[in-house]
Design a protein around this motif. Structure first.
Motif, short mmCIF file in Angstrom:
data_model
loop_
_atom_site.label_atom_id
_atom_site.label_comp_id
_atom_site.label_asym_id
_atom_site.label_seq_id
_atom_site.Cartn_x
_atom_site.Cartn_y
_atom_site.Cartn_z
N ALA A 12 0.09 27.46 -25.19
CA ALA A 12 -0.07 28.48 -24.15
C ALA A 12 -1.43 28.37 -23.47
CB ALA A 12 0.12 29.86 -24.75
N ILE A 13 -2.47 28.08 -24.28
CA ILE A 13 -3.81 27.93 -23.71
C ILE A 13 -3.86 26.73 -22.77
CG2 ILE A 13 -6.20 27.34 -24.27
CD1 ILE A 13 -5.87 29.04 -26.80
N VAL A 14 -3.25 25.61 -23.19
CA VAL A 14 -3.23 24.41 -22.33
C VAL A 14 -2.48 24.70 -21.04
CG1 VAL A 14 -2.38 22.06 -22.16
CG2 VAL A 14 -3.50 22.82 -24.25
N VAL A 15 -1.32 25.32 -21.15
CA VAL A 15 -0.54 25.65 -19.96
C VAL A 15 -1.31 26.59 -19.05
CG1 VAL A 15 1.57 26.77 -19.15
CG2 VAL A 15 1.67 25.20 -21.09
N CYS A 16 -1.93 27.61 -19.67
CA CYS A 16 -2.72 28.56 -18.88
C CYS A 16 -3.89 27.86 -18.20
CB CYS A 16 -3.21 29.68 -19.78
SG CYS A 16 -1.91 30.79 -20.33
N ALA A 17 -4.52 26.93 -18.94
CA ALA A 17 -5.64 26.20 -18.34
C ALA A 17 -5.18 25.37 -17.15
CB ALA A 17 -6.30 25.32 -19.38
N VAL A 18 -4.04 24.70 -17.31
CA VAL A 18 -3.51 23.90 -16.19
C VAL A 18 -3.14 24.79 -15.02
CG1 VAL A 18 -1.62 22.37 -15.49
CG2 VAL A 18 -2.73 22.05 -17.71
N VAL A 19 -2.47 25.89 -15.32
CA VAL A 19 -2.07 26.81 -14.25
C VAL A 19 -3.30 27.42 -13.58
CG1 VAL A 19 -0.88 28.98 -13.78
CG2 VAL A 19 0.18 27.29 -15.28
N LEU A 20 -4.27 27.82 -14.44
CA LEU A 20 -5.48 28.43 -13.87
C LEU A 20 -6.23 27.42 -13.02
CD1 LEU A 20 -7.34 30.89 -13.75
CD2 LEU A 20 -8.50 30.02 -15.80
N THR A 21 -6.32 26.18 -13.48
CA THR A 21 -6.98 25.13 -12.68
C THR A 21 -6.25 24.95 -11.36
OG1 THR A 21 -7.68 24.01 -14.70
CG2 THR A 21 -7.66 22.71 -12.68
N SER A 22 -4.95 24.92 -11.44
CA SER A 22 -4.18 24.77 -10.19
C SER A 22 -4.40 25.95 -9.27
CB SER A 22 -2.69 24.63 -10.52
OG SER A 22 -2.47 23.50 -11.34
N ILE A 23 -4.38 27.15 -9.83
CA ILE A 23 -4.57 28.35 -8.99
C ILE A 23 -5.96 28.36 -8.37
CG2 ILE A 23 -4.74 30.86 -9.07
CD1 ILE A 23 -2.51 30.84 -11.14
N VAL A 24 -6.95 28.07 -9.24
CA VAL A 24 -8.33 28.07 -8.72
C VAL A 24 -8.48 27.00 -7.64
CG1 VAL A 24 -10.72 27.58 -9.32
CG2 VAL A 24 -9.33 29.04 -10.79
N SER A 25 -7.91 25.81 -7.92
CA SER A 25 -8.01 24.75 -6.92
C SER A 25 -7.34 25.13 -5.62
CB SER A 25 -7.40 23.47 -7.49
OG SER A 25 -7.40 22.45 -6.52
N MET A 26 -6.14 25.66 -5.73
CA MET A 26 -5.43 26.04 -4.52
C MET A 26 -6.11 27.20 -3.81
SD MET A 26 -1.38 25.63 -5.51
CE MET A 26 -1.49 26.65 -6.96
N THR A 27 -6.62 28.15 -4.59
CA THR A 27 -7.27 29.31 -3.97
C THR A 27 -8.55 28.90 -3.24
OG1 THR A 27 -6.38 30.74 -5.70
CG2 THR A 27 -8.23 31.59 -4.45
N THR A 28 -9.36 28.11 -3.94
CA THR A 28 -10.61 27.68 -3.29
C THR A 28 -10.33 26.76 -2.10
OG1 THR A 28 -10.73 25.88 -4.92
CG2 THR A 28 -11.97 27.88 -5.40
N THR A 29 -9.32 25.91 -2.27
CA THR A 29 -8.95 25.05 -1.14
C THR A 29 -8.48 25.88 0.05
OG1 THR A 29 -8.33 23.29 -2.65
CG2 THR A 29 -7.47 23.15 -0.41
N LEU A 30 -7.68 26.89 -0.25
CA LEU A 30 -7.20 27.76 0.82
C LEU A 30 -8.35 28.52 1.46
CD1 LEU A 30 -4.76 28.93 2.33
CD2 LEU A 30 -4.60 30.68 0.54
N ALA A 31 -9.26 29.00 0.59
CA ALA A 31 -10.40 29.76 1.14
C ALA A 31 -11.30 28.88 1.99
CB ALA A 31 -11.19 30.39 0.00
N VAL A 32 -11.58 27.69 1.52
CA VAL A 32 -12.45 26.78 2.28
C VAL A 32 -11.78 26.35 3.56
CG1 VAL A 32 -13.55 24.50 2.25
CG2 VAL A 32 -13.68 26.00 0.25
N SER A 33 -10.50 26.01 3.42
CA SER A 33 -9.79 25.61 4.65
C SER A 33 -9.70 26.76 5.64
CB SER A 33 -8.40 25.10 4.28
OG SER A 33 -7.62 26.12 3.69
N LYS A 34 -9.54 27.95 5.09
CA LYS A 34 -9.52 29.12 5.97
C LYS A 34 -10.86 29.32 6.65
CE LYS A 34 -7.32 32.73 7.63
NZ LYS A 34 -6.15 32.56 8.52
N SER A 35 -11.93 29.06 5.85
CA SER A 35 -13.27 29.28 6.41
C SER A 35 -13.62 28.29 7.50
CB SER A 35 -14.30 29.21 5.28
OG SER A 35 -14.38 27.91 4.75
N ILE A 36 -13.05 27.10 7.50
CA ILE A 36 -13.37 26.11 8.54
C ILE A 36 -12.28 26.06 9.60
CG2 ILE A 36 -14.68 24.72 6.91
CD1 ILE A 36 -12.33 22.82 6.73
N GLU A 37 -11.35 27.01 9.52
CA GLU A 37 -10.31 27.05 10.53
C GLU A 37 -10.94 27.41 11.90
OE1 GLU A 37 -6.06 29.35 11.40
OE2 GLU A 37 -7.23 29.79 9.61
#
Length: 619
Positions: A12-37
């Motif tokens: 569960a920790i590994v899955v959560c870490a992968v999911v959290l990494t994905s969420i953080v990556s997607m969130t930050t990517t979305l935020a950065v891309s939004k900021s340079i829109e």
């Protein structure tokens, strides 16, 4: 509520870490891309402001413009200002007031409104551009160019940040995957491989392998369970092997014991000797079953307590032993002290020797307290007790039948003697009496008298012996054993003597066969008859004792003793005693006693093969 297991928690920790990494990556990517829109549009528009400023400058300096040029410059300035305040540009400017980009944008806006626009609007149409205006325009264009550069740098920084976030997410994901594989290898694959090997080894009856897994997860618990199961299986397997081995040994012992019992059964019923037939068999049975000593006690009507008839271990020769060349039951004191008894940590099993409705005796079996006695050994001993009961019962029945047959034969002989020989002797006595009445004169008178006296003495002696035989036969017919017959004989001769005859009797029960009992009784009666009739005795003592292996009989009186010739004239009793002694295979001695009187001593070894217990009956 029960918590999840460690292995599930790790997954569960590994899955959560992968999911959290994905969420953080997607969130930050979305935020950065939004900021340079819109930054590209803002850069293009900002770049256009530089050219627009120079166009306005060229426009005001152009002489070909109509008189309505003032209005045109104002309109163009207003349009330019709209471009300066375009939403695409303002959205790219941070809202934070102290941000360099916001400061630069405010500076450009203020410089436009306060310096460049008024200068352009106040400049006469068609007039040459002054150096100050040109410098102001270039300064403005340089500020706009700086704003564009700042926008580009900000956009590139955001893109670099986006790249960094992607790289970090990728590295973090790779690390998670590597950690997952390492964890799976160390905590899942290797333990599973060990468990599979243990299962395979257990299937091949190899219980020595152990998982030795550390931790608290499911596989570690499963490994501990496998180790415990393997240990328990090994213990159970070894216990089963030991039980099978013990059962095999017990069955082999049972088989050997049954063969021994079968052979012993034939010996017991063949030679009619319990001692020689039972002791070797019991000793072999002791070695097979690891028990002993074994003792056999029988019940006797002449004894209040059970009497011992057989023992497998003794430091001294038993009292009832008749064969002093036999050492079957004799052991050293050291061996005897090691045997299980009450004093040496042993337990005793008592088995009844019985037939239906009749308790014959008891079989006493000692065995070690620490080892116990198996059910198989107990059943074998019960079988042995049944065989002994059958052998003893048959032996007693044979003895009783022999006694009954002998008694019947002697009754027939007594009747025949009474009807034939007794009448003939009576007739001869009558004829002797008639001869005595005849008057014979002359020289032959003395010779005739001597002959008549001798005939009378012989007839009287023969008649008396016949009466003794008849009395003995009748006495034996009514009595079951020797001691009872002796007591009745003592009572009879006590009455004839007028004083009590003393009797000492310690002969063990069933020592003698019926034939030996008859001869012993007749020798005692003959000795008593001689003492009462010829010795003029006032005291008579009878002793019948067993001094292993011999039976000794003594009849002693305090009478006048034997004459110098050793035997009274015309007396045949001592000759009859000697004949009976030879029949018994013994010796008889008739001699004067040192203190006066005569002592008749009989010594013989019983030839009968019957049970002889250790204790004696009372007199």
């Amino acid at each position: 509520m029960k918590s999840r297991s460690p292995l599930v928690n790790r997954i569960a920790i590994v899955v959560c870490a992968v999911v959290l990494t994905s969420i953080v990556s997607m969130t930050t990517t979305l935020a950065v891309s939004k900021s340079i829109e819109g930054n590209a549009t803002a850069i293009n528009l900002a770049g256009a402001l530089r050219m627009g400023a120079f166009r306005l400058l060229s426009h005001v300096a152009s002489p070909g413009v109509s008189n309505n040029g003032g209005n045109n410059i104002r309109n163009l300035a207003s349009q330019y200002e709209l471009s300066l305040k375009d939403n695409n540009i303002t959205r790219a400017i941070p809202l934070t007031e102290d941000h360099p980009l916001a400061t630069q944008y405010r500076y450009i806006t203020a410089y436009w409104q306060q310096t460049l626009r008024p200068a352009l609007q106040n400049h006469a149409q068609g007039e040459p551009i002054s150096l100050d205006m040109l410098a102001a325009t270039e300064h403005y264009a340089g500020s706009v160019n700086q704003l564009v550069s700042m926008l580009e740098q900000r956009t590139e920084a955001r893109i670099d940040l986006l790249h960094l976030i992607q790289i970090i997410s990728m590295v973090f994901s790779i690390l998670i995957i590597i950690a997952l594989f390492v964890d799976l290898r160390d905590r899942v694959l290797k333990p599973l491989r060990k468990l599979v090997n243990i299962a395979t080894a257990v299937g091949e009856q190899d219980f020595s392998r152990k998982a030795n897994l550390k931790g608290s997860d499911e596989l570690a618990q499963l490994g501990s369970a496998f180790d415990q199961m393997s240990s328990e299986l090994a213990l159970t397997y070894y216990e089963l092997e030991e039980r099978v081995r013990n059962k095999t040994e017990e069955l082999e012992k049972s088989h050997s014991a049954l063969q021994l019992l079968h052979a012993a059964s034939r010996n017991l019923f063949a030679n009619h000797d319990l001692c020689s037939g039972a002791v070797p068999m019991l000793q072999e049975l002791e070695q097979l079953l690891g028990i002993g000593p074994i003792r056999l006690y029988l019940h006797d009507k002449e004894s209040t307590e059970p009497v011992q008839v057989v023992t497998t271990s003794s430091t001294e020769r038993p009292f009832y032993c008749r064969d002093h060349h036999c050492h079957a039951c004799l052991v050293t004191p050291e061996v005897y002290d090691e045997l299980p008894t009450e004093e040496h940590d042993g337990r005793r099993l008592l088995l009844p020797i019985r037939t239906p409705g009749n308790l014959l005796g008891t079989l006493e079996v000692w065995y070690p307290a620490d080892k116990g006695l198996s059910d198989t050994a107990r059943r074998l001993l019960e079988t042995l007790s049944d065989q002994l009961a059958t052998a003893i019962f048959l032996e007693r029945q044979i003895t009783e039948e022999q006694q009954l047959t002998l008694a019947e034969e002697r009754t027939v002989i007594a009747r025949e003697l009474h009807d034939s020989l007794a009448q003939s002797l009576s007739y001869l006595k009558m004829q002797v009496a008639r001869l005595r009445r005849l008057n014979i004169d002359g020289e032959q008178k003395n010779a005739h008298e001597a002959i008549l006296d001798e005939l009378s003495t012989g007839l009287n002696s023969a008649y008396r012996q016949l009466r003794e035989l008849l009395a003995t036969f009748r006495l034996k017919l009514d009595t079951p054993d020797l001691v009872t017959a002796l007591r009745k004989t003592i009572e009879e001769f006590s009455g004839r003597l007028g004083k009590p005859v003393k009797l000492e009797f310690n002969l063990p029960p069933q020592t003698l066969s019926p034939n030996e009992e008859i001869h012993t009784l007749q020798i005692v009666r003959e000795g008593l008859a001689n003492a009462v009739k010829h010795a003029d005795a006032t005291e008579i003592f009878v002793e019948v004792v067993f001094e292993s292996p011999q039976v000794k009989v003594k009849i002693r009186d305090n009478g006048k003793g034997l004459p110098e010739g050793g035997q009274p004239l015309n007396h045949y009793g001592l000759i009859i005693i000697q004949d009976r002694a030879r029949t018994l295979g013994g010796q008889v001695a008739v001699q004067n006693h040192d203190q006066g009187g005569v002592e008749v001593g009989l010594t013989f070894v019983p030839k009968s093969r019957h049970l002889i217990p250790t204790e004696t009956s009372g007199t």
